[in-house]
Design a protein around this motif. Structure first.
Motif, PDB file in Angstrom:
ATOM      1  N   SER A  95       0.841  -1.199   0.000  1.00  0.00           N
ATOM      2  CA  SER A  95       0.000   0.000   0.000  1.00  0.00           C
ATOM      3  C   SER A  95       0.874   1.245   0.000  1.00  0.00           C
ATOM      4  N   ALA A  96       0.558   2.180  -0.893  1.00  0.00           N
ATOM      5  CA  ALA A  96       1.322   3.427  -0.959  1.00  0.00           C
ATOM      6  C   ALA A  96       0.867   4.433   0.072  1.00  0.00           C
ATOM      7  N   THR A  97      -0.286   4.201   0.679  1.00  0.00           N
ATOM      8  CA  THR A  97      -0.860   5.211   1.573  1.00  0.00           C
ATOM      9  C   THR A  97      -1.254   4.688   2.947  1.00  0.00           C
ATOM     10  N   ASN A  98      -1.425   3.371   3.080  1.00  0.00           N
ATOM     11  CA  ASN A  98      -1.977   2.843   4.331  1.00  0.00           C
ATOM     12  C   ASN A  98      -1.259   1.558   4.758  1.00  0.00           C
ATOM     13  N   PRO A  99       0.030   1.640   5.081  1.00  0.00           N
ATOM     14  CA  PRO A  99       0.731   0.430   5.538  1.00  0.00           C
ATOM     15  C   PRO A  99       0.228  -0.001   6.907  1.00  0.00           C
ATOM     16  N   ALA A 100       0.406  -1.276   7.207  1.00  0.00           N
ATOM     17  CA  ALA A 100       0.042  -1.794   8.522  1.00  0.00           C
ATOM     18  C   ALA A 100       1.214  -1.562   9.467  1.00  0.00           C
ATOM     19  N   LEU A 101       1.136  -0.524  10.287  1.00  0.00           N
ATOM     20  CA  LEU A 101       2.246  -0.161  11.156  1.00  0.00           C
ATOM     21  C   LEU A 101       2.400  -1.169  12.298  1.00  0.00           C
ATOM     22  N   PRO A 102       3.648  -1.456  12.661  1.00  0.00           N
ATOM     23  CA  PRO A 102       3.870  -2.326  13.824  1.00  0.00           C
ATOM     24  C   PRO A 102       3.342  -1.660  15.096  1.00  0.00           C
ATOM     25  N   GLY A 103       3.131  -2.460  16.123  1.00  0.00           N
ATOM     26  CA  GLY A 103       2.625  -1.942  17.380  1.00  0.00           C
ATOM     27  C   GLY A 103       3.484  -0.819  17.931  1.00  0.00           C
ATOM     28  N   SER A 104       2.847   0.232  18.422  1.00  0.00           N
ATOM     29  CA  SER A 104       3.471   1.415  19.038  1.00  0.00           C
ATOM     30  C   SER A 104       4.076   2.387  18.030  1.00  0.00           C
ATOM     31  N   TYR A 105       4.151   2.015  16.757  1.00  0.00           N
ATOM     32  CA  TYR A 105       4.610   2.959  15.725  1.00  0.00           C
ATOM     33  C   TYR A 105       3.394   3.716  15.198  1.00  0.00           C
ATOM     34  N   THR A 106       3.462   5.028  15.251  1.00  0.00           N
ATOM     35  CA  THR A 106       2.296   5.844  14.897  1.00  0.00           C
ATOM     36  C   THR A 106       2.568   6.859  13.796  1.00  0.00           C
ATOM     37  N   LYS A 107       3.834   7.039  13.397  1.00  0.00           N
ATOM     38  CA  LYS A 107       4.184   8.026  12.376  1.00  0.00           C
ATOM     39  C   LYS A 107       4.843   7.330  11.184  1.00  0.00           C
ATOM     40  N   LYS A 108       4.604   7.879  10.001  1.00  0.00           N
ATOM     41  CA  LYS A 108       5.123   7.239   8.795  1.00  0.00           C
ATOM     42  C   LYS A 108       5.378   8.279   7.711  1.00  0.00           C
ATOM     43  N   ARG A 109       6.199   7.895   6.731  1.00  0.00           N
ATOM     44  CA  ARG A 109       6.422   8.704   5.533  1.00  0.00           C
ATOM     45  C   ARG A 109       6.973   7.796   4.438  1.00  0.00           C
ATOM     46  N   ARG A 110       6.276   7.767   3.303  1.00  0.00           N
ATOM     47  CA  ARG A 110       6.767   6.977   2.160  1.00  0.00           C
ATOM     48  C   ARG A 110       7.962   7.687   1.533  1.00  0.00           C
ATOM     49  N   ILE A 111       9.062   6.964   1.343  1.00  0.00           N
ATOM     50  CA  ILE A 111      10.263   7.578   0.789  1.00  0.00           C
ATOM     51  C   ILE A 111      10.665   7.000  -0.569  1.00  0.00           C
ATOM     52  N   GLY A 112       9.926   6.024  -1.074  1.00  0.00           N
ATOM     53  CA  GLY A 112      10.244   5.469  -2.380  1.00  0.00           C
ATOM     54  C   GLY A 112       9.514   4.157  -2.618  1.00  0.00           C
TER      55      GLY A 112
END
Length: 252
Positions: A95-112
Motif C-alpha cells: 500500500s502506498a498510503t496505508n501500511p500496517a504499522l507495527p505496534g506502538s509505531y504511529t508516524k510514517k512517511r513513504r520515501i520510495g
C-alpha cells in the motif's frame, strides 16, 4: 519545528544492497517529516530485508504483511517512528498510503518504491533525488490500433497508488499515412486531439511508411495510466519506461 517543514525530506536515497540486491534495500542516512507534518524522523544508513516479515532494526525484515516477496509486485518503503521512545525504523508495504504499522509505531512517511520481477527478486534501479532509473528499461505498451479517440494505457513499470511522472521513450508508425502525428499525455489532461491547439502533436514521422520517436515526461494517475491519441486510425504505438520521477509527498 516539524509543522514549519511540511513535506521535508532529505537524503534517504534507496538502492539495491550490494551483497543481496534481489532481496535487500539499502537507504542512505537522512531525515523525513511524517506525512501528517508532526514529527521529524531522522535515521542513519539503513538496510531492510524485503523478503521477511517486519522486525525492528537495520538488517531485519521489512514486510508489513506476509513473510516473503511476491512476484511482479510493487512495494513502498516507509520511514516509521514511535513517539513514545523516539525509535525510527523502516517498513515495506504493497500500500502506498496505508501500511500496517507495527505496534506502538504511529508516524510514517513513504520515501520510495521498488518492484519485483517474475521470480520475486527486486529489480535493479538507481535513484538520484526524486528520479528513479531502471537498470533495464521496460516496454509497457506495444499496440497497432491507436486511433483518433484517446486511449488510456497502463504503465506497470511505474509505481501504483501515487501519481508520478513516467519517463518514457515513445515510438509511432503508420505504414501508409504521411500526415500521421500523435501525442502521449497525462491521464489528467483533457486534451484529445493532436492538432488542437496547433502544435499539440509530439511524435510526427516524416513520411508514409516511416516512424517517429520522442522522449516524454508524463504524469500518471494513481492507477499508472497515461493517454495517447493519433490523427490516423491503425497507428502503431510503443512506449518504453526507463524510469519515473516521484516527489514522495514533498509538496503535500
Amino acid at each position: 519545528v516539524a509543522s514549519f517543514l511540511r513535506g521535508w525530506l532529505g537524503g534517504l536515497a534507496l538502492s539495491n544492497n550490494a551483497g543481496s540486491p534481489n532481496t535487500v534495500i539499502d537507504t542512505a542516512a537522512g531525515v523525513a517529516n511524517s506525512d501528517d507534518a508532526s514529527t521529524l524522523m531522522q535515521i542513519g544508513a539503513f538496510s531492510k530485508n524485503a523478503n521477511a516479515a517486519w522486525a525492528a532494526g537495520s538488517g531485519n525484515g521489512c514486510l508489513d504483511s506476509g513473510s516473503s516477496l511476491a512476484a511482479s509486485a510493487w512495494y513502498h518503503l516507509f520511514v516509521i517512528a514511535r513517539t513514545d521512545t523516539g525509535v525510527v525504523d523502516q517498513l515495506c508495504s504493497t500500500s502506498a498510503t496505508n501500511p500496517a504499522l507495527p505496534g506502538s509505531y504511529t508516524k510514517k512517511r513513504r520515501i520510495g518504491s521498488f518492484k519485483t520481477n517474475s521470480s520475486a527478486q527486486i529489480l535493479a534501479f538507481k535513484q538520484f533525488g526524486d528520479e528513479f532509473i531502471w537498470a533495464a528499461p521496460v516496454q509497457d505498451v506495444n499496440v497497432t490500433n491507436l486511433g483518433t479517440t484517446f486511449t488510456v494505457y497502463q504503465l506497470p513499470s511505474v509505481p501504483p497508488g501515487v501519481p508520478v511522472n513516467a519517463l518514457l521513450r515513445g515510438y509511432m508508425y503508420h505504414g501508409t499515412q504521411a500526415a500521421m502525428n500523435g501525442t502521449v499525455y497525462s491521464y489528467d489532461d483533457g486534451t484529445t486531439a493532436t492538432s488542437s491547439p496547433v502544435g499539440n502533436f509530439n511524435i510526427r514521422p516524416p513520411g508514409a511508411g516511416s516512424s517517429g520517436a520522442n522522449w516524454f515526461n508524463v504524469r500518471t494517475s494513481t492507477g499508472q495510466q497515461v493517454k495517447a491519441v493519433s490523427n490516423q486510425s491503425s497507428t502503431n504505438l510503443v512506449l518504453v519506461v526507463y524510469g519515473w520521477v516521484d516527489a514522495r509527498g514533498r509538496f503535500d
